[in-house]
Write a protein that holds these residues in place. Structure first.
Motif, short mmCIF file in Angstrom:
data_model
loop_
_atom_site.label_atom_id
_atom_site.label_comp_id
_atom_site.label_asym_id
_atom_site.label_seq_id
_atom_site.Cartn_x
_atom_site.Cartn_y
_atom_site.Cartn_z
N ALA A 192 54.79 70.76 81.62
CA ALA A 192 54.01 70.51 80.41
C ALA A 192 54.16 71.68 79.45
CB ALA A 192 52.54 70.30 80.77
N TYR A 199 52.11 73.66 76.33
CA TYR A 199 50.77 73.83 75.76
C TYR A 199 50.84 74.64 74.48
CZ TYR A 199 49.36 72.46 80.47
OH TYR A 199 49.20 71.78 81.64
N GLN A 207 45.93 73.34 74.61
CA GLN A 207 46.00 71.88 74.51
C GLN A 207 47.42 71.43 74.84
OE1 GLN A 207 43.20 70.05 73.90
NE2 GLN A 207 42.20 72.05 73.98
N VAL A 208 47.53 70.31 75.54
CA VAL A 208 48.84 69.78 75.93
C VAL A 208 49.58 69.28 74.69
CG1 VAL A 208 50.06 68.03 77.26
CG2 VAL A 208 48.07 69.15 78.23
N THR A 264 53.18 68.58 75.06
CA THR A 264 54.07 67.64 75.73
C THR A 264 53.63 67.56 77.19
OG1 THR A 264 55.88 68.42 74.32
CG2 THR A 264 56.49 67.09 76.23
N PRO A 265 53.30 66.36 77.68
CA PRO A 265 52.84 66.28 79.07
C PRO A 265 53.98 66.52 80.07
CG PRO A 265 53.00 64.10 78.10
CD PRO A 265 53.30 65.08 77.01
N GLU A 266 53.58 66.89 81.28
CA GLU A 266 54.53 67.08 82.37
C GLU A 266 55.20 65.76 82.71
OE1 GLU A 266 54.29 69.15 86.70
OE2 GLU A 266 52.70 67.73 86.25
N VAL A 267 56.49 65.82 83.03
CA VAL A 267 57.23 64.64 83.47
C VAL A 267 57.72 64.91 84.89
CG1 VAL A 267 59.21 63.14 83.08
CG2 VAL A 267 57.95 64.08 81.13
#
Length: 168
Positions: free
Chosen positions: A108, A110, A115-116, A118-121
């Motif tokens: 991810a 931040y 704040q996120v 790009t979320p974790e993939v």
């Protein structure tokens, strides 16, 4: 260090933030022999607040893990290969959690406020593997939070990359 009756446990000293609380003491103190099981350590000062924490001493060995063998595959026309990665072996074999994470996972991102952006993939272990080398880090965790890891490699060649015979 551990022995048949417990373990010598060392922990950091508490810090007197206020400065007016008097001497800080812990009971039992750091460097003491703690018995097998859970022991509560009470921390207090002469006139200030107090707190406590627990120390758990176990008499079982930490878990171990052995990875499946590395895998070599040839990519299909899309540049990927489907690979059955297998499963690691652990000791103990029950009562533990095993997780495999691919090196092509994306962490991810931040912003400065936490704040996120790009979320974790997380790429599933059974998803196709790209050309090149992808590592899988296998981690075993026991009920006490102790861990062990090993790494497996998945190597995917382009079509004919492993063909060493001259053309005819």
């Amino acid at each position: 260090s551990t022995g048949p009756s417990g373990a010598i446990v060392n922990f950091a000293s508490a810090i007197n933030v206020d400065g007016d609380c008097g001497a800080i003491s812990a009971n039992p103190s750091s460097g003491s022999l703690f018995p097998i099981g859970v022991t509560t350590v009470n921390v207090s000062s002469g006139s200030g607040p107090s707190c406590s924490f627990t120390v758990t001493v176990v008499d079982t060995p930490a878990p171990t893990i052995s990875c499946p063998v590395d895998k070599i595959a040839t990519a299909d026309g899309t540049g990927f290969a489907t690979v059955s990665v297998g499963a690691p072996t652990t000791s103990p074999s029950t009562g533990v959690t095993v997780v495999g994470r691919r090196s092509d996972d994306t962490p991810a991102v931040y912003d400065e406020d936490g704040q996120v952006v790009t979320p974790e993939v997380i790429v599933p272990l059974n998803a196709p593997y790209p050309i090149g080398t992808t590592g899988i880090t296998w981690t075993v965790t026991d009920e006490f939070g102790r861990t062990a890891t090993c790494t497996q490699r998945i190597v995917v060649h382009t079509a004919c990359a492993s063909d060493t015979a001259p053309p005819t």
